[in-house]
Scaffold this motif. Structure first.
Motif, short mmCIF file in Angstrom:
data_model
loop_
_atom_site.label_atom_id
_atom_site.label_comp_id
_atom_site.label_asym_id
_atom_site.label_seq_id
_atom_site.Cartn_x
_atom_site.Cartn_y
_atom_site.Cartn_z
N PHE A 36 15.11 -26.63 -8.09
CA PHE A 36 16.35 -27.38 -8.02
C PHE A 36 17.33 -26.92 -9.09
N SER A 37 18.61 -27.01 -8.77
CA SER A 37 19.63 -26.65 -9.74
C SER A 37 20.03 -27.90 -10.53
N ALA A 38 20.74 -27.66 -11.63
CA ALA A 38 21.17 -28.78 -12.48
C ALA A 38 22.04 -29.75 -11.69
N SER A 39 23.00 -29.21 -10.92
CA SER A 39 23.91 -30.10 -10.22
C SER A 39 23.15 -30.90 -9.17
N PHE A 40 22.15 -30.25 -8.60
CA PHE A 40 21.38 -30.94 -7.58
C PHE A 40 20.55 -32.08 -8.17
N ILE A 41 19.94 -31.81 -9.32
CA ILE A 41 19.13 -32.84 -9.99
C ILE A 41 20.01 -34.03 -10.38
N ALA A 42 21.22 -33.70 -10.86
CA ALA A 42 22.14 -34.77 -11.26
C ALA A 42 22.59 -35.56 -10.03
N HIS B 84 15.67 -24.25 -22.64
CA HIS B 84 14.25 -24.04 -22.38
C HIS B 84 13.98 -22.91 -21.39
N GLY B 85 15.01 -22.13 -21.13
CA GLY B 85 14.83 -20.97 -20.26
C GLY B 85 14.41 -21.34 -18.86
N LEU B 86 14.86 -22.52 -18.37
CA LEU B 86 14.52 -22.93 -17.02
C LEU B 86 15.62 -22.49 -16.07
N GLY B 87 15.34 -22.58 -14.78
CA GLY B 87 16.37 -22.30 -13.80
C GLY B 87 16.21 -20.94 -13.15
N ASN B 88 16.97 -20.78 -12.09
CA ASN B 88 16.90 -19.58 -11.27
C ASN B 88 17.62 -18.41 -11.96
N THR C 118 11.19 -29.64 -16.07
CA THR C 118 10.48 -28.38 -15.86
C THR C 118 9.90 -28.33 -14.45
N ALA C 119 9.32 -29.44 -14.00
CA ALA C 119 8.75 -29.46 -12.65
C ALA C 119 9.84 -29.28 -11.60
N PHE C 120 10.95 -29.99 -11.77
CA PHE C 120 12.02 -29.90 -10.78
C PHE C 120 12.55 -28.47 -10.66
N THR C 121 12.68 -27.80 -11.80
CA THR C 121 13.28 -26.47 -11.75
C THR C 121 12.25 -25.41 -11.36
N GLN C 122 11.02 -25.54 -11.86
CA GLN C 122 10.04 -24.48 -11.58
C GLN C 122 9.30 -24.70 -10.27
N ASP C 123 8.90 -25.93 -10.00
CA ASP C 123 8.14 -26.16 -8.77
C ASP C 123 9.04 -26.30 -7.55
N TYR C 124 10.22 -26.89 -7.75
CA TYR C 124 11.07 -27.14 -6.58
C TYR C 124 12.32 -26.27 -6.56
N LEU D 12 17.03 -37.49 -12.75
CA LEU D 12 16.83 -37.81 -14.16
C LEU D 12 17.90 -38.83 -14.55
N PRO D 13 17.61 -40.10 -14.32
CA PRO D 13 18.62 -41.14 -14.51
C PRO D 13 19.27 -41.06 -15.89
N GLY D 14 20.59 -41.18 -15.91
CA GLY D 14 21.31 -41.18 -17.18
C GLY D 14 21.65 -39.80 -17.70
N ARG D 15 21.22 -38.76 -17.01
CA ARG D 15 21.54 -37.40 -17.45
C ARG D 15 22.60 -36.80 -16.54
N THR D 16 23.66 -36.26 -17.15
CA THR D 16 24.70 -35.65 -16.36
C THR D 16 24.32 -34.22 -16.02
N LYS D 17 25.09 -33.66 -15.11
CA LYS D 17 24.85 -32.27 -14.71
C LYS D 17 24.93 -31.36 -15.93
N ASP D 18 25.93 -31.62 -16.79
CA ASP D 18 26.10 -30.74 -17.95
C ASP D 18 24.93 -30.84 -18.91
N SER D 19 24.45 -32.07 -19.14
CA SER D 19 23.36 -32.19 -20.11
C SER D 19 22.08 -31.57 -19.54
N ILE D 20 21.89 -31.70 -18.23
CA ILE D 20 20.72 -31.09 -17.60
C ILE D 20 20.81 -29.57 -17.70
#
Ligand SMILES: [Zn+2]
Length: 295
Positions: free
Chosen positions: A80-86, A106-110, A72-78, A91-99
């Motif tokens: 960041f996109s899913a691919s970028f976070i991955a 959770h209705g996050l993201g741009n 939530t912090a990465f997407t709302q405060d910064y 988020l260690p162990g989380r793939t782009k798709d799972s993110i």
């Protein structure tokens, strides 16, 4: 919406590609089936035991609350996109798709990006021709990101087209584009956020350990003198574990001095990019009765 039912030859081809050719998901090709459909069918076949253990699937690791909080912090405060976070391993162990899935749930993201993804459609032949002509002519030197925005595509798609046409931007061309610079900034911001986050957690763990040590020391008969940190005001002990110690050889013996601020505060000052390191990071003063015996 559900697609067409799987036909027998399609399933046979799928089993063949998994069991005999050991193909990973991206290489499996069943005409008329999307990757998601193939993935789902593969899972179903695996459950029924048809694949003889050729494909084990992977265990689903439930998301933890702290992970979700960080997402939530990465997407709302910064932003960041899913691919970028991955990509940055935030988020260690989380793939782009799972993110990406979790963001969806959770209705996050741009919203603009989500809207673009929703509208994303495959080009028909005519539109594809148009697009390729554009890439070869007026779009030749435009940054991929600008083209992506203009045509409602993902930047990755534009890059893929360019590669196929053999007209990738040179390293210099791509680098000088605004998009590249924006990405660089975003990457740098993520890196800083990531380090800060890790550093914060390290600090919290350290403090817990210190508190335990303080309690243990308090019960010992040879407990060192209490020493107050001049930055955080915590009452630690005059010991190497809590304070940076400097020893200096003098003709009179070895002189020991303790830093005026505890190791945690010292490390924090040295880490803060806003204040360049100075002598003040580690102000020392002689410890009481600190002339030790001649070494
Ligand atoms: Zn301190």
């Amino acid at each position: 919406m559900p697609g067409n039912r799987w036909t027998k030859p399609q399933i046979e081809s799928l089993v063949d590609q998994i069991v005999h050719l050991s193909k990973p998901l991206p290489e499996i090709d069943i005409p008329g089936k999307t990757r998601a459909a193939i993935n789902n069918q593969r899972k179903r076949l695996q459950r029924t035991g048809v694949l003889n253990g050729s494909f084990a699937g992977r265990e689903v690791k439930p998301w933890t609350f702290p992970e979700l909080k960080r997402l939530t912090a990465f997407t709302q405060d910064y932003n960041f996109s899913a691919s970028f976070i991955a990509q940055m391993g935030l988020l260690p162990g989380r793939t782009k798709d799972s993110i990406s899935k979790m963001m969806g749930r959770h209705g996050l993201g741009n919203p603009a990006i989500k809207e673009r993804a929703r509208r994303a459609c495959r080009f028909d032949a005519q539109r594809r021709d148009e697009f390729q002509r554009f890439l070869l002519a007026e779009g030749r030197l435009l940054p991929s990101m600008a083209i992506a925005r203009q045509w409602g595509l993902a930047q990755k798609t534009v890059t893929a087209y360019r590669r196929r046409l053999g007209i990738q931007l040179s390293w210099r061309e791509a680098r000088s584009s605004d998009g590249y610079r924006r990405q660089q900034r975003k990457r740098a911001a993520a890196f800083v956020a990531h380090t800060r986050e890790r550093w914060k957690r390290w600090r919290e763990r350290k403090k817990v350990a210190w508190e335990r040590l303080r309690q243990q020391l308090a019960q010992r008969p040879d407990c060192p003198a209490v020493r107050v940190c001049q930055a955080c005001g915590e009452q630690w002990y005059a010991a190497r574990e809590f304070y940076h110690v400097r020893t200096r050889r003098t003709p009179a013996g070895v002189k020991i001095s303790y830093c005026r601020i505890c190791r945690l505060c010292r490390a924090e000052r040295r880490r803060d990019p806003a204040t360049p390191p100075t002598a003040l990071d580690c102000p020392h003063e002689p410890a009481r009765g600190a002339i030790a015996a001649r070494a």
